[in-house]
Design an enzyme around this catalytic site. Structure first.
Site, PDB file in Angstrom:
ATOM      1  N   ASN A  76      -3.759  -5.614   3.874  1.00  0.00           N
ATOM      2  CA  ASN A  76      -3.226  -6.732   4.651  1.00  0.00           C
ATOM      3  C   ASN A  76      -1.856  -6.412   5.239  1.00  0.00           C
ATOM      4  O   ASN A  76      -1.550  -6.799   6.379  1.00  0.00           O
ATOM      5  CB  ASN A  76      -3.161  -7.984   3.770  1.00  0.00           C
ATOM      6  CG  ASN A  76      -4.515  -8.655   3.634  1.00  0.00           C
ATOM      7  OD1 ASN A  76      -4.973  -9.333   4.528  1.00  0.00           O
ATOM      8  ND2 ASN A  76      -5.168  -8.437   2.500  1.00  0.00           N
ATOM      9  N   ARG A 114      -1.322 -13.247  17.877  1.00  0.00           N
ATOM     10  CA  ARG A 114      -0.143 -14.115  17.809  1.00  0.00           C
ATOM     11  C   ARG A 114       0.916 -13.684  18.819  1.00  0.00           C
ATOM     12  O   ARG A 114       1.659 -14.509  19.349  1.00  0.00           O
ATOM     13  CB  ARG A 114       0.456 -14.086  16.403  1.00  0.00           C
ATOM     14  CG  ARG A 114      -0.390 -14.720  15.331  1.00  0.00           C
ATOM     15  CD  ARG A 114       0.335 -14.759  13.990  1.00  0.00           C
ATOM     16  NE  ARG A 114      -0.576 -15.141  12.922  1.00  0.00           N
ATOM     17  CZ  ARG A 114      -1.148 -14.289  12.067  1.00  0.00           C
ATOM     18  NH1 ARG A 114      -0.869 -12.987  12.158  1.00  0.00           N
ATOM     19  NH2 ARG A 114      -1.959 -14.714  11.145  1.00  0.00           N
ATOM     20  N   TRP A 168      15.747 -10.336 -24.734  1.00  0.00           N
ATOM     21  CA  TRP A 168      15.639  -9.070 -24.000  1.00  0.00           C
ATOM     22  C   TRP A 168      14.189  -8.929 -23.545  1.00  0.00           C
ATOM     23  O   TRP A 168      13.282  -8.784 -24.372  1.00  0.00           O
ATOM     24  CB  TRP A 168      16.017  -7.877 -24.891  1.00  0.00           C
ATOM     25  CG  TRP A 168      17.489  -7.646 -24.979  1.00  0.00           C
ATOM     26  CD1 TRP A 168      18.352  -8.122 -25.924  1.00  0.00           C
ATOM     27  CD2 TRP A 168      18.278  -6.856 -24.080  1.00  0.00           C
ATOM     28  NE1 TRP A 168      19.632  -7.698 -25.667  1.00  0.00           N
ATOM     29  CE2 TRP A 168      19.618  -6.914 -24.536  1.00  0.00           C
ATOM     30  CE3 TRP A 168      17.995  -6.100 -22.932  1.00  0.00           C
ATOM     31  CZ2 TRP A 168      20.665  -6.262 -23.906  1.00  0.00           C
ATOM     32  CZ3 TRP A 168      19.028  -5.448 -22.291  1.00  0.00           C
ATOM     33  CH2 TRP A 168      20.345  -5.531 -22.770  1.00  0.00           C
ATOM     34  N   SER A 179     -13.282 -10.737   6.893  1.00  0.00           N
ATOM     35  CA  SER A 179     -12.068 -11.184   6.204  1.00  0.00           C
ATOM     36  C   SER A 179     -12.358 -11.751   4.810  1.00  0.00           C
ATOM     37  O   SER A 179     -12.016 -12.890   4.496  1.00  0.00           O
ATOM     38  CB  SER A 179     -11.346 -12.241   7.049  1.00  0.00           C
ATOM     39  OG  SER A 179     -10.976 -11.712   8.294  1.00  0.00           O
ATOM     40  N   ALA A 207      -7.663  -5.124   6.841  1.00  0.00           N
ATOM     41  CA  ALA A 207      -6.753  -4.430   7.744  1.00  0.00           C
ATOM     42  C   ALA A 207      -7.085  -4.718   9.201  1.00  0.00           C
ATOM     43  O   ALA A 207      -6.205  -5.060  10.000  1.00  0.00           O
ATOM     44  CB  ALA A 207      -6.791  -2.924   7.484  1.00  0.00           C
ATOM     45  N   GLU A 248     -17.981  -5.382  13.322  1.00  0.00           N
ATOM     46  CA  GLU A 248     -18.197  -5.391  11.875  1.00  0.00           C
ATOM     47  C   GLU A 248     -19.694  -5.213  11.608  1.00  0.00           C
ATOM     48  O   GLU A 248     -20.509  -5.990  12.098  1.00  0.00           O
ATOM     49  CB  GLU A 248     -17.697  -6.713  11.266  1.00  0.00           C
ATOM     50  CG  GLU A 248     -18.131  -6.969   9.834  1.00  0.00           C
ATOM     51  CD  GLU A 248     -17.781  -5.846   8.876  1.00  0.00           C
ATOM     52  OE1 GLU A 248     -18.659  -5.464   8.076  1.00  0.00           O
ATOM     53  OE2 GLU A 248     -16.631  -5.346   8.922  1.00  0.00           O
ATOM     54  N   TYR A 287      15.506 -16.048 -18.351  1.00  0.00           N
ATOM     55  CA  TYR A 287      15.202 -16.131 -19.779  1.00  0.00           C
ATOM     56  C   TYR A 287      15.166 -17.570 -20.246  1.00  0.00           C
ATOM     57  O   TYR A 287      16.035 -18.385 -19.925  1.00  0.00           O
ATOM     58  CB  TYR A 287      16.247 -15.378 -20.616  1.00  0.00           C
ATOM     59  CG  TYR A 287      16.226 -15.815 -22.067  1.00  0.00           C
ATOM     60  CD1 TYR A 287      15.146 -15.482 -22.881  1.00  0.00           C
ATOM     61  CD2 TYR A 287      17.243 -16.611 -22.591  1.00  0.00           C
ATOM     62  CE1 TYR A 287      15.090 -15.926 -24.193  1.00  0.00           C
ATOM     63  CE2 TYR A 287      17.197 -17.055 -23.914  1.00  0.00           C
ATOM     64  CZ  TYR A 287      16.111 -16.718 -24.706  1.00  0.00           C
ATOM     65  OH  TYR A 287      16.046 -17.150 -26.006  1.00  0.00           O
ATOM     66  N   CYS A 311     -11.776  -7.787  -3.872  1.00  0.00           N
ATOM     67  CA  CYS A 311     -11.247  -7.842  -5.240  1.00  0.00           C
ATOM     68  C   CYS A 311     -11.873  -8.968  -6.045  1.00  0.00           C
ATOM     69  O   CYS A 311     -11.890  -8.921  -7.280  1.00  0.00           O
ATOM     70  CB  CYS A 311      -9.732  -8.032  -5.212  1.00  0.00           C
ATOM     71  SG  CYS A 311      -8.845  -6.760  -4.279  1.00  0.00           S
TER      72      CYS A 311
END
Length: 465
Positions: free
Chosen positions: A318, A31, A447, A50, A21, A44, A439, A54
């Site tokens: 993010n 930017r 289905w 960065s 974040a 930090e 499909y 996960c």
């Protein structure tokens, strides 16, 4: 205001936290505004910026060979973009009235104040560490940062024994259990819940339980840890419950995380019921014009229940950073909320959920119907078609989709995205049955399993009207 290198006036943005974040916000703000308009200073406390938290279980388990593969952007890369990222520097105080933060160099202990015009808080979350005897013993690890992952790997390399206990069976607990099995450990998971993966209803969690036992993991459910036992050397030797002891050469805490908001609370910033910072749609901290927050330290609006929740996921972090950076940089962006989508795996079993579980719907005061269907990932006659189970919740009166859980083999997990879009759009299960999904026999039955569940749910809604 602060003086730029060119002598003109510029604003200073201070960012607390160098991960998803915080650094997404810093990068997006850069930017939109150059260094002559906006000075950016980021703090930090760890060694890495960065990075993908996960991915840590897959690094520990050996699926990802190198730690640095989990780093999206190094401190040097941020600095090359005129972001003054100060590593190993921990912010210890926010002076809201004075518009400044106090930071301490973790290695030297030196402290200094830095003023800000705009502040972004991206302090993340910390692993839950229950107050139990022995919980801080060497060999007991929480896993949230790359530093944590490296510390665990160092312990594994230095430990001769091959017995591991994982406390908790949420996403991190389940993934770490598999990682330790891959490392050749004998793994026991001690879990307070009825079944692993409390983000699922217990009937779906049972399938995860069976898959974990299929890997050789010993599951101990409905059981709370009471103590971490240590040997003569002070290191962990076992985990104790009310009725048993489980030998352990290493213990991993997979109980979950809490928002890291002690700093914000001490500064008087508003927190929600789950301990996360409260923000508006633009991710601005409520009641504070020049302070923003994002990532695992905030609470977000659940678009299905209408309640605030704490959902610590990198996808959200993010997105928060992009919204914050846009607003800090003079643009306009909002983060409307989430539907609670997540996906994981145990070996080749894919686990996915979005929206509300049964207990979430009950807590929100909703009346609902549930249906469960068995289907396959491909046309049944096509080679390697694998089974999957889809559970769907719908509001009883209106038929509005409330939640979906999917457990199955290859091709099952990402089907939850269909439901996530339907939830975000506020669709009914009847409307879902008309979705024009792709499909072909290698990809789906004629289905799709999610639509089969929607048809069944629509019939059940109609029956109970």
């Amino acid at each position: 205001m602060n003086m730029s290198a060119e002598g003109g006036k510029s604003e200073r943005l201070v960012v607390i936290g160098g991960d998803a974040a915080g650094m997404s916000a810093a990068s997006q703000a850069r930017r939109l505004k150059g260094p002559d308009e906006l000075e950016i200073v980021a703090f930090e406390r760890g060694h890495f910026s960065s990075f993908s938290a996960c991915g840590i279980p897959y690094w520990v388990g050996g699926d990802v060979a190198e730690r640095d593969a989990l780093i999206a952007r190094t401190p040097e890369e941020h600095r090359a973009r005129d972001i003054d990222l100060r590593m190993r520097t921990e912010v210890t105080e926010i002076d809201v009235a004075g518009g400044r933060v106090r930071a301490r160099d973790v290695d030297s202990g030196a402290q200094s104040w830095t003023s800000y015009d705009k502040l972004v808080i991206g302090t993340g979350a910390r692993p839950v560490r229950p107050e139990l005897p022995g919980i801080d013993a060497p060999g007991v690890h929480g896993v949230q940062t790359l530093d944590d992952g490296q510390a665990l790997l160092d312990t594994l390399a230095a430990t001769r024994g091959r017995r591991a206990v994982v406390v908790g069976a949420g996403y991190i607990g389940v993934e770490m259990a598999e990682a330790l099995i891959n490392r050749g450990y004998e793994v026991t998971v001690v879990n307070r819940g009825r079944e692993p993966m409390s983000t699922l209803d217990p009937d779906m969690g049972r399938m995860v339980h069976e898959a974990m036992e299929g890997l050789g993991i010993t599951m101990v459910n409905d059981t709370a840890v009471t103590e971490v036992l240590t040997g003569d050397d002070g290191r962990v030797r076992a985990v104790a419950t009310k009725d048993a002891e489980f030998p352990a050469d290493v213990v991993v805490l997979g109980i979950g995380v809490r928002p890291e908001t002690g700093l914000a609370a001490a500064a008087g910033l508003p927190l929600g019921a789950h301990g996360g910072l409260l923000t508006d749609l633009g991710m601005r901290v409520r009641g504070h014009e020049n302070i923003w927050a994002g990532g695992d330290c905030v609470e977000v609006l659940d678009l299905v229940s209408g309640q605030e929740r704490h959902i610590p996921l990198g996808t959200h972090a993010n997105k928060h950073g992009q919204v914050v950076g846009t607003n800090v940089g003079g643009g306009y962006a909002t983060f409307p909320g989430v539907v609670g989508t997540a996906v994981s795996k145990v070996c080749d079993l894919e686990i996915a959920r979005t929206g509300l579980r049964e207990k979430d719907a009950l807590r929100a005061g909703l009346r609902f119907v549930t249906v469960t269907v068995e289907s396959t990932s491909r046309a049944g006659y096509y080679p390697n078609a694998s089974p999957m189970t889809v559970k769907m919740l719908a509001e009883r009166r209106t038929g509005r989709l409330l939640g979906v859980q999917i457990v199955g083999r290859e091709g099952a997990g990402k089907r939850v995205d269909i439901a996530a879009v339907a939830l975000t759009a506020g669709m009914t299960v009847e409307q879902m049955t008309a979705l024009d999904l792709g499909y072909a026999p290698p990809f789906s039955p004629v289905w799709d399993p999610v639509l089969v569940a929607a048809r069944k749910a629509a019939r059940e809604v109609e029956r109970q009207r």
